[in-house]
Scaffold this active site. Structure first.
Site, PDB file in Angstrom:
ATOM      1  N   PRO A 148      21.916  50.428  -4.814  1.00 21.75           N
ATOM      2  CA  PRO A 148      20.814  49.671  -4.205  1.00 21.75           C
ATOM      3  C   PRO A 148      19.770  49.274  -5.246  1.00 21.75           C
ATOM      4  CG  PRO A 148      20.689  51.997  -3.607  1.00 21.75           C
ATOM      5  CD  PRO A 148      21.962  51.810  -4.371  1.00 21.75           C
ATOM      6  N   GLU A 149      19.259  48.057  -5.117  1.00 19.78           N
ATOM      7  CA  GLU A 149      18.181  47.610  -5.994  1.00 19.78           C
ATOM      8  C   GLU A 149      16.864  47.706  -5.222  1.00 19.78           C
ATOM      9  OE1 GLU A 149      18.550  44.497  -8.663  1.00 19.78           O
ATOM     10  OE2 GLU A 149      20.729  44.501  -8.744  1.00 19.78           O
TER      11      GLU A 149
END
Ligand SMILES: [Zn+2]
Length: 279
Positions: free
Chosen positions: A2-3
């Site tokens: 996840p960013e």
């Protein structure tokens, strides 16, 4: 992995669900995540009421009423925080490592097949001094993130603008995926030395970066609602990328050249050689 937009989406989605929830039971199935879950995890958290969730870079911070410490969560490569409403059956998995049961009957489960995630208890006043967070750069939505700041950071630097904007010691949360999109929108060549990017270009870069991240968060928000209803899962989302993962496809803006892919510092960069000329 996840960013920042995904983590912010998760924070926004979980906040209304978890606020004011009192933890009545804490279960830890496995302590051996990337760093061991503290031995006193269950003892310290049982009975506490969640006050709010904040975020620093890709870390989620859970704060509790009347407590000076918080729970620091990182989702690693494959971590998920799943919410199950009172009457919703839990589709149990061998990858469920810790969970909370709340007074309301709602349950929060941390599921992580690859176990690169983290769950640590930290004193709130020491958060920014912790070795995981002390080196982190400015938040992209912070007032301190502006063209003056970038000008100062990039001054005299030969490192390419692509590699400079993904440097977490300068700005947090611009991962490899969004970096290509941001440079495309700014019409900046990913190869341009960061020290040679003009002030006007830096202003435009700051704006594009904030817009791209905002759009990604907004896209995540709508997907999040759809995802939570049937499965209780807070999912990730599809952002409509203009260059990322579009190698060989015609540029959506100029319609003259195909998107090219190059490897910079071991990671793929996607760009349009017509729209993003090196000049
Ligand atoms: Zn183009």
């Amino acid at each position: 992995m996840p960013e920042l937009p995904e983590v912010e989406t998760i924070r926004l989605g979980l906040t209304p669900v978890l606020r004011k929830q009192t933890i009545t039971k804490v279960l830890v199935k496995r302590h051996d995540l990337r760093q061991p879950i503290p031995k006193d995890f269950a003892r310290r958290l049982t009975g506490l009421t969640i006050n709010r969730l904040s975020r620093r870079a890709k870390y989620l911070l859970m704060h509790f009423e009347g407590q000076n410490f918080c729970l620091l969560i990182h989702l690693g490569m494959s971590g998920r925080l799943l919410v199950f409403a009172k009457d919703m059956p839990i589709d149990k998995s061998p990858h469920d490592h810790w969970s909370f049961e709340f007074k309301s009957g709602t349950r929060l489960v941390y599921r992580d097949p690859r176990r690169f995630g983290l769950a640590l208890l930290l004193e709130v006043k020491d958060i920014n001094k912790h070795r995981l967070l002390s080196h982190l750069g400015v938040e992209p939505f912070d007032k301190a993130f502006n063209s003056d700041f970038l000008e100062k950071m990039f001054k005299g630097k030969k490192v390419s603008i692509k590699n400079a904007i993904i440097d977490q010691k300068i700005i947090v949360g611009v991962g490899n995926i969004y970096a290509s999109e941001v440079l495309f929108r700014t019409k900046l060549s990913p190869f341009k030395p960061s020290g040679q990017v003009s002030k006007t270009e830096l202003q435009s870069l700051v704006m594009s970066l904030q817009i791209v991240l905002q759009e990604a968060i907004a896209a995540g928000g709508s997907t999040l609602k759809d995802h939570r209803r049937p499965s209780g899962e807070l999912g990730y989302f599809q952002f409509s990328f203009k260059v990322y993962d579009r190698e060989g496809l015609i540029c959506l803006v100029c319609k003259k050249k195909s998107i090219e892919r190059v490897v910079q510092a071991g990671r793929s960069t996607f760009y349009c050689p017509h729209c993003q000329k090196l000049s």
